[in-house]
Design a protein around this motif. Structure first.
Motif, mmCIF file in Angstrom:
data_model
loop_
_atom_site.group_PDB
_atom_site.id
_atom_site.type_symbol
_atom_site.label_atom_id
_atom_site.label_comp_id
_atom_site.label_asym_id
_atom_site.label_seq_id
_atom_site.Cartn_x
_atom_site.Cartn_y
_atom_site.Cartn_z
ATOM 1 N N ALA A 98 2.369 -10.884 4.987
ATOM 2 C CA ALA A 98 1.503 -9.707 4.896
ATOM 3 C C ALA A 98 2.267 -8.513 4.356
ATOM 4 C CB ALA A 98 0.925 -9.399 6.267
ATOM 5 N N ALA A 99 3.555 -8.398 4.742
ATOM 6 C CA ALA A 99 4.356 -7.288 4.230
ATOM 7 C C ALA A 99 4.528 -7.404 2.725
ATOM 8 C CB ALA A 99 5.719 -7.282 4.924
ATOM 9 N N VAL A 100 4.725 -8.653 2.232
ATOM 10 C CA VAL A 100 4.885 -8.823 0.788
ATOM 11 C C VAL A 100 3.584 -8.516 0.059
ATOM 12 C CG1 VAL A 100 5.318 -10.551 -0.974
ATOM 13 C CG2 VAL A 100 6.799 -10.383 0.939
ATOM 14 N N ILE A 101 2.437 -8.876 0.667
ATOM 15 C CA ILE A 101 1.155 -8.550 0.036
ATOM 16 C C ILE A 101 0.988 -7.036 -0.057
ATOM 17 C CG2 ILE A 101 -1.337 -8.697 0.337
ATOM 18 C CD1 ILE A 101 -0.909 -11.425 1.555
ATOM 19 N N SER A 102 1.379 -6.323 1.002
ATOM 20 C CA SER A 102 1.287 -4.861 0.958
ATOM 21 C C SER A 102 2.220 -4.281 -0.100
ATOM 22 C CB SER A 102 1.635 -4.277 2.323
ATOM 23 O OG SER A 102 0.751 -4.760 3.274
ATOM 24 N N LEU A 103 3.419 -4.886 -0.223
ATOM 25 C CA LEU A 103 4.360 -4.403 -1.237
ATOM 26 C C LEU A 103 3.803 -4.617 -2.636
ATOM 27 C CD1 LEU A 103 7.223 -3.225 -1.282
ATOM 28 C CD2 LEU A 103 8.013 -5.483 -1.836
ATOM 29 N N ALA A 104 3.105 -5.748 -2.847
ATOM 30 C CA ALA A 104 2.482 -5.995 -4.142
ATOM 31 C C ALA A 104 1.415 -4.952 -4.431
ATOM 32 C CB ALA A 104 1.881 -7.393 -4.174
ATOM 33 N N ALA A 105 0.622 -4.598 -3.401
ATOM 34 C CA ALA A 105 -0.394 -3.564 -3.600
ATOM 35 C C ALA A 105 0.257 -2.227 -3.921
ATOM 36 C CB ALA A 105 -1.274 -3.456 -2.365
ATOM 37 N N THR A 106 1.394 -1.932 -3.246
ATOM 38 C CA THR A 106 2.100 -0.676 -3.533
ATOM 39 C C THR A 106 2.528 -0.600 -4.985
ATOM 40 O OG1 THR A 106 2.968 -0.762 -1.305
ATOM 41 C CG2 THR A 106 3.972 0.788 -2.793
ATOM 42 N N SER A 107 3.135 -1.695 -5.490
ATOM 43 C CA SER A 107 3.642 -1.605 -6.855
ATOM 44 C C SER A 107 2.502 -1.607 -7.857
ATOM 45 C CB SER A 107 4.627 -2.730 -7.119
ATOM 46 O OG SER A 107 3.994 -3.837 -7.610
ATOM 47 N N LEU A 108 1.376 -2.269 -7.496
ATOM 48 C CA LEU A 108 0.173 -2.226 -8.326
ATOM 49 C C LEU A 108 -0.312 -0.797 -8.527
ATOM 50 C CD1 LEU A 108 -2.012 -4.268 -9.304
ATOM 51 C CD2 LEU A 108 -3.016 -4.058 -7.110
ATOM 52 N N ILE A 161 -3.202 6.152 -1.132
ATOM 53 C CA ILE A 161 -3.236 4.695 -0.964
ATOM 54 C C ILE A 161 -1.828 4.124 -1.041
ATOM 55 C CG2 ILE A 161 -4.187 2.558 -1.838
ATOM 56 C CD1 ILE A 161 -6.519 4.003 -2.852
ATOM 57 N N ILE A 162 -0.995 4.686 -1.948
ATOM 58 C CA ILE A 162 0.387 4.193 -2.049
ATOM 59 C C ILE A 162 1.111 4.380 -0.718
ATOM 60 C CG2 ILE A 162 2.629 4.745 -3.052
ATOM 61 C CD1 ILE A 162 1.305 5.234 -5.657
ATOM 62 N N ILE A 163 0.950 5.562 -0.105
ATOM 63 C CA ILE A 163 1.673 5.814 1.151
ATOM 64 C C ILE A 163 1.166 4.888 2.254
ATOM 65 C CG2 ILE A 163 2.056 7.538 2.934
ATOM 66 C CD1 ILE A 163 2.141 9.613 0.763
ATOM 67 N N VAL A 164 -0.175 4.681 2.312
ATOM 68 C CA VAL A 164 -0.719 3.805 3.362
ATOM 69 C C VAL A 164 -0.190 2.382 3.203
ATOM 70 C CG1 VAL A 164 -2.828 2.740 4.198
ATOM 71 C CG2 VAL A 164 -2.771 5.164 3.762
ATOM 72 N N THR A 165 -0.204 1.859 1.967
ATOM 73 C CA THR A 165 0.263 0.479 1.791
ATOM 74 C C THR A 165 1.761 0.372 2.041
ATOM 75 O OG1 THR A 165 0.315 0.928 -0.562
ATOM 76 C CG2 THR A 165 -1.533 -0.330 0.267
ATOM 77 N N ALA A 166 2.536 1.437 1.735
ATOM 78 C CA ALA A 166 3.974 1.374 2.015
ATOM 79 C C ALA A 166 4.223 1.339 3.511
ATOM 80 C CB ALA A 166 4.678 2.576 1.382
ATOM 81 N N ILE A 167 3.446 2.132 4.269
ATOM 82 C CA ILE A 167 3.605 2.102 5.733
ATOM 83 C C ILE A 167 3.262 0.710 6.270
ATOM 84 C CG2 ILE A 167 2.678 3.017 7.873
ATOM 85 C CD1 ILE A 167 2.361 5.675 6.472
ATOM 86 N N MET A 168 2.209 0.104 5.694
ATOM 87 C CA MET A 168 1.845 -1.251 6.120
ATOM 88 C C MET A 168 2.967 -2.235 5.815
ATOM 89 S SD MET A 168 -0.835 -1.517 7.688
ATOM 90 C CE MET A 168 -0.983 0.070 8.423
ATOM 91 N N ALA A 169 3.580 -2.089 4.620
ATOM 92 C CA ALA A 169 4.658 -3.020 4.247
ATOM 93 C C ALA A 169 5.813 -2.928 5.225
ATOM 94 C CB ALA A 169 5.151 -2.734 2.829
ATOM 95 N N VAL A 170 6.052 -1.734 5.787
ATOM 96 C CA VAL A 170 7.146 -1.615 6.750
ATOM 97 C C VAL A 170 6.742 -2.165 8.111
ATOM 98 C CG1 VAL A 170 8.554 0.034 7.993
ATOM 99 C CG2 VAL A 170 8.226 0.294 5.578
ATOM 100 N N SER A 171 5.477 -1.950 8.500
ATOM 101 C CA SER A 171 5.146 -2.186 9.905
ATOM 102 C C SER A 171 4.641 -3.589 10.207
ATOM 103 C CB SER A 171 4.106 -1.167 10.370
ATOM 104 O OG SER A 171 2.907 -1.375 9.672
#
Lengths: 114, 82, 167, 88, 153, 86, 119
Positions: free
Chosen positions: B29-39, B13-23
């Motif tokens: 939306a990128a910041v929301i994905s980054l928040a999920a990554t750090s969560l 899940i971490i890798i998927v959300t990090a890819i989303m944060a980049v793309s």
């Protein structure tokens, strides 16, 4: 079963961050990439000190068991706070650059300078 | 064995959300994905027996990083202009 | 001054709950109690402007707390009903949504907050917006029966309880 | 052209990263250092602390924390100076 | 300024966040926690007040000058405590196991209840905690100030 | 008993994937925030469960920090969406 | 006996958490998704935490005092969760309506009729 998947995950996080730093031109996106690199480094440090079937480095019960290595955790602790402080500084620069040049694109900023 | 399954799911899940944060082109939306990554990174620290680091990442990653990024997006633009 | 003192007492109670089971004076050790007193005085000084912002001390009455505990019974029952209702709607996908307005006539901030959060957690309703002057609630209702609903239809008799607790 | 060079460099670096991640010592069995063993065995008696991580942060490696405090102070001063221009 | 429900919940939660952050700083040498973590928690509480009430109201309650004084106190206390042990080395823990202030040996266990332990570690923990909470809180207040000024132009 | 706690944690993690799918798909920004909020709640539940599974009291403190602070980020995003962030 | 109670609590909690997450995928717009996610995940987390609290109190009685601390800290976490979760849902719903996302297939929308509410 798990193999070296955590190390691979750290590598993937750092590679994603580097990709963002090289190919994206929006300033906020660059900071997001920097943050991803920082996440990967923190995860790498913690993973480096993990020892399976051991407890956290806190003496709670009477019997001593195996503990995970404490030094990487202490380094990560300082690294997290420093990361937040530098992120705030870079984002402040980004806000000021946007106010001055009316654009958040790094390449356009470079062109406008001369 | 079971703990390893938990770790595999969390790391994926971490890798998927990090890819989303980049793309994502939308920076919010990128910041929301980054928040999920750090969560989820905090949950991974918790599983790796580092509760000190998990508390620090929880306080800083969940609240303050998101707050600072949102303030910065408000100060600049929301869309990535490419 | 009074608000700082009450905030400090509330913080001290929370501190005692956090450090339960450390020593011999009831359940706490003496060091914990001394540290707790100092820290909660500091927290009371810094948090005094927030907790009792309107200088409204009616929640200090213990009878209201007894009512609050009694309120948990019907609330949990309504919450269980809500979840079965949502389960039915998730499985069948049968919805009929809309945003309606109710006027519960509650005066205090704490009362309207409690009503809003209770409504959010109970059957088919979600508080969307609040009118700051008249305390009217705008509610997203997942299964609209009437366009001008009665209060009873939405709130399960919560306003009566809350009027007893918070007004 | 410049883009392709950057892409090639990124691919090479990521290849190194992935290779070293796979060739790392296996997950869950770190190479024991004398320093870590010393901290775990002696931190409880020497500094009378149950939490070994705190004893390392504030006692054994206090200079790291001093540097961290300096960086934090610099960042706050930097943000403050940047936005002071707007006051006018 | 957000809606009335969010503001009331903020009023209830703010003192809880403060006392919980102080608990984390205070018990840093017995349970997980310490200066960094507790400071981050209290700074998040400041961020909560800032978002719920807006900058204009929050700056009357949380003064930036007070925060900068706190940060200076924290930094000076940290270096001062480090200098006190210079008879042996810089950062020497001269109070541990000495039998005086903060000098008792720690009992192994989950929060054993004796806070008079661990030498200079609680002092340093408080110094770093004050520094981190003041630093991060003033960073977020300053950024909100910068955004607001930018909109007026 | 311990095994049961781990199995429950695995179930909750699998439900977390639904939240991630909502973050990826969500047509508008509020949909993504709903996904993030769901992940927040599930992470807190997993932390409480794992704290019992490891038999370590001290780990629950992390869950308390998360439960108190996780909605600050949500509030910031919500206020940005309202459009009157100052 | 007590094990059965804990199993029942955990099973109910997992069921409702799964239902909430599934509703997140199935429902058509933001507000109905909020219904599913907020109500069901809060209720499910209450039950999983109740399982842990029951476990802690039972072992407090049987084994050692540290399990009681586990139960009490889990209870505080649960309390914070129950206070903050509906507030977050309310903030998201309000932000969604103000940012121009209106409910799909709505029969009535009193808030849109009324227009913008000033603070």
């Amino acid at each position: 079963m798990i193999g070296n998947l955590p190390f691979v995950a750290c590598a993937v996080l750092i590679i994603l961050g580097l990709y963002t730093l090289i190919f994206k031109r929006n300033l906020i996106k660059i900071v997001i990439g920097l943050n991803l690199v920082q996440c990967g480094v923190n995860l790498f440090l913690i993973t480096l000190g993990y020892k399976s079937d051991s407890i956290a480095p806190i003496y709670t019960m009477a019997g001593k068991e195996e503990m995970v290595l404490p030094t990487p955790q202490a380094l990560t602790l300082t690294s997290i706070v420093i990361g937040l402080a530098t992120t705030a500084l870079i984002l402040s620069f980004a806000i000021l650059i946007y106010k001055h040049y009316k654009t958040a694109d790094a390449s356009k900023v470079r062109r406008l300078r001369g | 064995m079971i703990e390893e399954i938990i770790q595999i799911v969390v790391l994926l899940i971490i890798i998927v959300t990090a890819i989303m944060a980049v793309s994502f082109k939308d920076l919010l939306a990128a910041v929301i994905s980054l928040a999920a990554t750090s969560l989820l990174l905090s949950l991974e620290f918790y599983i790796l027996q580092a509760p000190d680091v998990a508390i620090a990442e929880a306080g800083i990653g969940a609240a303050l990083t998101t707050a600072i990024f949102i303030l910065a997006i408000k100060g600049t633009v929301r869309e990535e202009e490419i | 001054m009074k608000s700082a003192l009450i905030t400090a007492v509330a913080a001290f109670v929370l501190y005692l709950i956090l450090t339960v089971g450390t020593g011999n004076i009831l359940l706490w050790s003496s060091a914990e109690i001394i540290a707790g007193v100092f820290l909660s005085i500091v927290a009371g000084i810094f948090g005094r402007k927030l907790l009792f912002k309107n200088e409204d001390y009616r929640m200090l009455d213990p009878v209201r707390w007894l009512y609050f505990i009694a309120y948990l019974g019907p609330f949990l029952f309504a919450m269980a009903k809500a979840n079965i209702d949502v389960a039915y709607r998730v499985i069948t996908g049968r919805i009929n949504p809309g945003i309606v307005k109710i006027s519960p006539n509650l005066k205090t901030d704490f009362g309207i907050t409690m009503l809003g959060n209770s409504i959010t957690l109970t059957p088919g309703t979600l508080s969307v917006e609040i009118d700051e002057k008249t305390n009217d609630l705008y509610i997203h209702w997942i299964n609209v029966k009437h366009k001008e609903p009665e209060i009873e239809e939405i709130c399960n008799g919560f306003p009566k309880w809350i009027r007893r607790i918070a007004e | 052209m410049k883009k392709y060079v950057a892409l090639a460099a990124l691919l090479v670096v990521s290849g190194f990263f992935l290779l070293s991640a796979i060739e790392m010592h296996s997950f869950g069995s770190p190479a024991e250092e004398d320093m870590d063993r010393y901290f775990i065995e002696n931190a409880q008696e020497e500094t009378s602390t149950n939490n070994v991580v705190t004893s390392i942060v504030f006692d054994y490696r206090g200079f790291d924390t001093l540097g961290e405090a300096t960086v934090l102070f610099t960042a706050v001063v930097g943000v403050s100076l940047l936005f002071r221009r707007l006051r006018k | 300024m957000m809606s009335k429900i969010v503001r009331t919940i903020t009023n209830i939660l703010y003192s809880s966040i403060l006392i919980f952050g102080f608990y984390i700083i205070m018990h840093g040498h017995l349970t997980p926690g310490g200066g960094f973590q507790g400071g981050a928690v209290v700074a998040s509480g400041i961020a909560l007040v800032l978002i719920a009430y807006g900058y204009d109201t929050a700056k009357d309650w949380i003064k930036k000058s007070n925060l900068s004084i706190l940060e200076s106190i924290g930094g000076l206390a940290f270096i001062g405590v480090a200098f006190l042990g210079i008879g042996t080395t810089f950062f020497y823990n001269f109070l541990a196991n000495s039998g005086t202030l903060f000098g008792n040996p720690t009992v192994i266990g989950i929060n054993p209840g004796d806070l008079n332990t661990a030498g200079v570690l609680p002092l340093m923990s408080w110094a770093v905690g004050l520094k981190v909470l003041a630093g991060l809180g003033s960073i977020i207040l300053l950024m909100a100030y910068g955004i607001k000024k930018g909109d007026e132009k | 008993m311990i095994e049961t706690f781990f199995i429950v944690a695995i179930f909750l993690l699998i439900f977390m994937i639904f939240g991630v799918i909502r973050i990826v798909l969500g047509p508008t920004a509020p949909d993504r925030v709903v996904g993030l909020d769901t992940i927040n709640t599930l992470v807190i539940a997993v932390m409480i469960i794992l704290g019992a599974a490891y038999d370590e009291v001290i780990y629950i403190d992390v869950a308390i920090v998360y439960a108190l602070l996780s909605f600050v980020g949500t509030l910031y995003i919500a206020k940005y969406l309202e459009g009157d962030l100052e | 006996m007590i094990d059965t109670v804990i199993y029942i609590f955990l099973a109910v909690g997992v069921f409702f958490n799964g239902l909430g997450s599934f509703g997140l995928i199935r429902f058509p717009d933001v507000y109905t998704r909020l219904h599913a996610s907020t109500k069901c995940t809060t209720f499910g987390s209450i039950f999983t935490s109740l399982g842990v609290i029951t476990y802690g109190f039972y072992h407090w009685h049987v084994d050692s005092a540290s399990y009681g601390v586990l139960a009490i800290h889990a209870f505080i976490a649960l309390l914070a969760l129950v206070i903050t979760n509906p507030t977050g849902a309310h903030a998201i719903a309000r932000a969604a309506h103000r940012s121009g996302v209106y409910p799909k297939r709505a029969v009535v929308d009193k808030l849109k009729e009324k227009g913008d509410l000033s603070d």
